[in-house]
Design an enzyme around this catalytic site. Structure first.
Site, short mmCIF file in Angstrom:
data_model
loop_
_atom_site.label_atom_id
_atom_site.label_comp_id
_atom_site.label_asym_id
_atom_site.label_seq_id
_atom_site.Cartn_x
_atom_site.Cartn_y
_atom_site.Cartn_z
N ALA A 196 0.84 -1.19 0.00
CA ALA A 196 0.00 0.00 0.00
C ALA A 196 0.88 1.24 0.00
O ALA A 196 1.98 1.24 0.56
CB ALA A 196 -0.90 0.01 1.23
N CYS A 197 0.40 2.31 -0.61
CA CYS A 197 1.18 3.55 -0.67
C CYS A 197 1.60 4.01 0.72
O CYS A 197 2.77 4.34 0.95
CB CYS A 197 0.37 4.64 -1.37
SG CYS A 197 1.17 6.27 -1.36
N PHE A 198 0.67 4.01 1.67
CA PHE A 198 0.98 4.49 3.01
C PHE A 198 1.63 3.42 3.88
O PHE A 198 1.93 3.66 5.05
CB PHE A 198 -0.27 5.05 3.68
CG PHE A 198 -0.55 6.49 3.31
CD1 PHE A 198 -0.18 7.53 4.15
CD2 PHE A 198 -1.15 6.81 2.10
CE1 PHE A 198 -0.40 8.85 3.80
CE2 PHE A 198 -1.38 8.12 1.74
CZ PHE A 198 -1.00 9.15 2.59
N LYS A 234 3.60 7.68 8.93
CA LYS A 234 3.48 8.46 7.70
C LYS A 234 2.12 9.15 7.64
O LYS A 234 1.08 8.51 7.77
CB LYS A 234 3.65 7.53 6.50
CG LYS A 234 3.53 8.17 5.13
CD LYS A 234 3.91 7.15 4.07
CE LYS A 234 3.58 7.59 2.68
NZ LYS A 234 4.04 6.62 1.65
#
Length: 232
Positions: A120-122, A136
């Site tokens: 996942a991006c985060f 983050k």
């Protein structure tokens, strides 16, 4: 977008949720049944990176820079620096605690040891993204095309790790790992509003970039230029 045109900054929110996939993602894991059951649209963005849940709590900032603009630079990684630092300044200004910008060496070390939610991006770290309390709170991406460069930032006020894991078809360990890695800015500054974050980021961008931002809708030429960056 001509070489002498001014940069364009645009904020976006959504009324209904979407699962946003990176431009180069090939066959990402998605639970199509969960996506359909929750009425979540699946879309693809022009920049790279892992899936992002774009719900009403996520503020999205696009910064369109004409070709050759000094804020875009020639170094793809270093191009993020001024924007990440500006957003970090803004978050401190609205009361978010323990804010810091991720350095290049730290981001590379994190990628060498990916956590359970790195898809996942985060769930992963990239240079010049922003942490608050060790988690983050700002994701960055960019797209470079012939008309210019598009820098994108996602700033969640709240972060629903379990929902994103569910939509991606992942288990509780993934959700727990994601919750340890990422958070919304509201976790460090309870009660912070979208308007306050947007105003603070605009002020910080003015200070860091040395540009003047004007309020209003995109003009026809600006909208065409942004569309060109998104589709080129």
């Amino acid at each position: 977008m001509g070489p002498g045109d001014a940069p364009v900054c645009s904020w976006s929110t959504v009324g209904s949720p979407g699962l946003v996939l990176g431009r180069l993602a090939v066959g990402p894991a998605i639970d199509r049944e969960a996506v359909a059951a929750e009425g979540v649209a699946v879309v693809r963005r022009s920049s790279g990176g892992g899936p992002v849940l774009w719900d009403r709590d996520l503020l999205a900032l696009d910064v369109a820079l004409p070709r050759g603009h000094p804020l875009a630079g020639e170094d793809v990684v270093d191009a993020y620096r001024w924007l990440g630092e500006a957003i970090a300044d803004a978050l401190r200004a609205v009361g978010v605690a323990d804010v810091r910008v991720i350095g290049v060496a730290e981001a590379r070390a994190a990628r060498a040891r990916p956590g359970p939610a790195a898809d996942a991006c985060f769930g992963g770290l990239s240079p010049y993204e922003v942490l608050a309390g060790g988690r983050k709170v700002v994701g960055l991406s960019q797209a470079r095309r012939r008309p210019g460069t598009l820098l994108q930032a996602g700033i969640p006020l709240a972060f629903d790790a379990r929902r994103l894991a569910r939509l991606m078809g992942r288990d509780e360990a993934f959700a727990a790992g994601l919750a340890e890695t990422a958070a919304g800015v509201g976790a460090s500054a309870p009660g912070v509003t979208a308007d306050a974050v947007v105003a603070a980021v605009d002020d910080a961008v003015r200070a860091r970039a040395g540009v003047e931002l004007g309020e209003g809708d995109l003009r026809e030429g600006e909208r065409a230029a942004l569309d060109a960056l998104l589709t080129a």
